[in-house]
Write a protein that holds these residues in place. Structure first.
Motif, short mmCIF file in Angstrom:
data_model
loop_
_atom_site.label_atom_id
_atom_site.label_comp_id
_atom_site.label_asym_id
_atom_site.label_seq_id
_atom_site.Cartn_x
_atom_site.Cartn_y
_atom_site.Cartn_z
N ASP A 54 0.81 -1.22 0.00
CA ASP A 54 0.00 0.00 0.00
C ASP A 54 0.85 1.27 0.00
OD1 ASP A 54 -2.26 -1.45 -0.15
OD2 ASP A 54 -2.95 -1.10 1.90
N GLN A 55 2.09 1.13 0.44
CA GLN A 55 2.97 2.30 0.43
C GLN A 55 3.81 2.36 -0.84
OE1 GLN A 55 5.19 3.05 4.19
NE2 GLN A 55 4.28 1.10 4.80
N GLY A 56 3.64 1.39 -1.71
CA GLY A 56 4.43 1.36 -2.95
C GLY A 56 5.83 0.80 -2.73
N LEU A 57 6.04 0.18 -1.58
CA LEU A 57 7.37 -0.37 -1.26
C LEU A 57 7.43 -1.85 -1.62
CD1 LEU A 57 7.76 1.19 2.30
CD2 LEU A 57 8.79 2.01 0.17
N LEU A 58 8.63 -2.38 -1.73
CA LEU A 58 8.76 -3.81 -1.98
C LEU A 58 8.55 -4.59 -0.69
CD1 LEU A 58 11.84 -4.12 -4.36
CD2 LEU A 58 9.42 -3.94 -4.94
N VAL A 59 7.97 -5.74 -0.84
CA VAL A 59 7.83 -6.67 0.29
C VAL A 59 9.24 -7.22 0.57
CG1 VAL A 59 6.75 -8.87 0.94
CG2 VAL A 59 5.45 -7.19 -0.40
N PRO A 60 9.64 -7.42 1.84
CA PRO A 60 11.00 -7.90 2.13
C PRO A 60 11.34 -9.21 1.41
CG PRO A 60 9.90 -7.23 4.16
CD PRO A 60 8.86 -7.18 3.07
N LYS A 164 -3.12 4.37 -7.18
CA LYS A 164 -3.39 5.80 -7.02
C LYS A 164 -2.11 6.56 -7.39
CE LYS A 164 -7.23 4.78 -4.26
NZ LYS A 164 -7.40 3.87 -3.10
N PRO A 165 -2.25 7.71 -8.08
CA PRO A 165 -1.08 8.38 -8.67
C PRO A 165 0.13 8.56 -7.75
CG PRO A 165 -3.07 9.44 -9.40
CD PRO A 165 -3.51 8.39 -8.42
N ASP A 166 -0.06 8.97 -6.49
CA ASP A 166 1.11 9.18 -5.62
C ASP A 166 1.84 7.87 -5.34
OD1 ASP A 166 0.88 11.83 -5.54
OD2 ASP A 166 -0.13 11.94 -3.59
N THR A 167 1.07 6.81 -5.18
CA THR A 167 1.69 5.51 -4.91
C THR A 167 2.40 5.00 -6.16
OG1 THR A 167 -0.21 5.14 -3.48
CG2 THR A 167 1.26 3.28 -3.80
N VAL A 168 1.84 5.28 -7.33
CA VAL A 168 2.48 4.86 -8.58
C VAL A 168 3.85 5.54 -8.70
CG1 VAL A 168 2.37 4.95 -11.10
CG2 VAL A 168 0.34 4.34 -9.79
N LYS A 169 3.90 6.83 -8.35
CA LYS A 169 5.19 7.55 -8.42
C LYS A 169 6.21 6.91 -7.49
CE LYS A 169 3.31 11.82 -10.11
NZ LYS A 169 2.42 12.86 -9.60
N LYS A 170 5.75 6.54 -6.31
CA LYS A 170 6.65 5.89 -5.35
C LYS A 170 7.12 4.54 -5.92
CE LYS A 170 8.68 5.00 -1.54
NZ LYS A 170 9.87 5.73 -1.17
N ARG A 171 6.18 3.77 -6.50
CA ARG A 171 6.55 2.47 -7.06
C ARG A 171 7.58 2.61 -8.18
NH1 ARG A 171 0.90 0.26 -8.64
NH2 ARG A 171 2.01 -1.54 -9.48
N LEU A 172 7.41 3.68 -8.98
CA LEU A 172 8.38 3.90 -10.07
C LEU A 172 9.76 4.21 -9.50
CD1 LEU A 172 6.22 5.92 -12.61
CD2 LEU A 172 7.38 3.74 -13.07
N ALA A 173 9.80 5.03 -8.44
CA ALA A 173 11.09 5.37 -7.83
C ALA A 173 11.75 4.10 -7.27
CB ALA A 173 10.89 6.41 -6.74
N VAL A 174 10.95 3.28 -6.62
CA VAL A 174 11.47 2.02 -6.06
C VAL A 174 11.97 1.12 -7.20
CG1 VAL A 174 10.76 -0.12 -4.89
CG2 VAL A 174 10.11 2.10 -3.93
#
Ligand code: AP5
Ligand code: MG
Length: 214
Positions: A54-60, A164-174
């Motif tokens: 949900d935060q756009g981060l990778l699962v460990p 959602k757009p903000d999370t997509v931006k985070k996912r792209l950065a990750v």
């Protein structure tokens, strides 16, 4: 045949992986789909994965590896598989190689579906997903027969929380930070193939087929 589809979130990995799986009769293994299935069923794994997703981060890595190594044991993997969304970090790629090497096996193709970030942000906003069977649609480019309903299993289609757009931006950065280094990793092994992921879904599929049939 063992194939990995690489590419940014929303590059079309899932869309292409489903077709490869159907045409070559091998399973489509998407770690994202497995996590979403677990979230839907409220499992322990799902609850842990959701915090990150949900935060756009990778699962460990340890969680992902436990799950995928178990999946490989299933009988349907005996003739290979198409991996979508795994590996996503260098440690995951190394763990996969190690597991395969133990059986004198290896990945044959790592296919990178290449799409610019701007195009991706647009695609994700229009994507609708079926959380029951994992199929994805797009409100403009890949409409279901009935609006909001999956063609295959009649479930409701939803906008994924992480689209959602903000999370997509985070996912792209990750993606750029943690997953893109895999391109060099597979290039050095001589199994990296790039396909242009813009243009029609059929055209991209044909480009992929040309690689695996060569
Ligand atoms: P995951 O589900 O794998 O998401 P993702 O990689 O971010 O990729 P997507 O599923 O969003 O996109 P896709 O490339 O499959 O594109 P699609 O075909 O749907 O992972 C989700 C989360 O789970 C991660 O963020 C992470 O937290 C976690 N996770 C999963 N695996 C992990 C791992 N190994 N390690 C750690 N964490 C992990 O297409 C997108 C849209 O575009 C659709 O609407 C589609 O219809 C449309 N479309 C497709 N092709 C075209 C085209 N050619 N032209 C126009 N539209 C198109
Ligand atoms: Mg996907």
């Amino acid at each position: 045949m063992k194939v990995i589809l690489l590419g940014a979130p929303g590059a079309g990995k899932g869309t292409q992986a489903k077709r490869i799986a159907a045409d070559y009769d091998i399973p489509h293994i998407s770690t994202g789909d497995i996590f979403r299935e677990n979230i839907k069923n409220n499992t322990q794994l799902g609850l842990r994965a959701k915090e990150y997703m949900d935060q756009g981060l990778l699962v460990p890595d340890e969680l992902v590896l436990e799950l995928i190594m178990d999946r490989f044991k299933a009988p349907d993997c005996k003739n290979g598989y198409v991996l979508d969304g795994f590996p996503r970090t260098i440690p995951q790629a190394k763990a996969l190689d190690k597991a395969l090497e133990e059986n004198n096996d290896s990945i044959e193709y790592a296919i990178n579906v290449d799409v610019a970030d701007e195009v991706i942000i647009d695609r994700m906003a229009g994507r609708r997903a079926c959380l029951s069977c994992g199929r994805t649609y797009h409100i403009k480019t890949l409409k279901p027969k009935t609006e909001g309903i999956c063609d295959y299993c009649n479930s409701n289609l939803v906008l994924r929380d992480d689209d959602k757009p903000d999370t997509v931006k985070k996912r792209l950065a990750v993606y750029h930070e943690q997953t893109q280094p895999l391109l060099e990793y597979y290039d050095k092994k001589g199994i990296l193939y790039n396909v242009d992921g813009t243009g029609g879904i059929d055209k991209i599929y044909n480009d992929i087929i040309r690689i695996i049939e060569a």
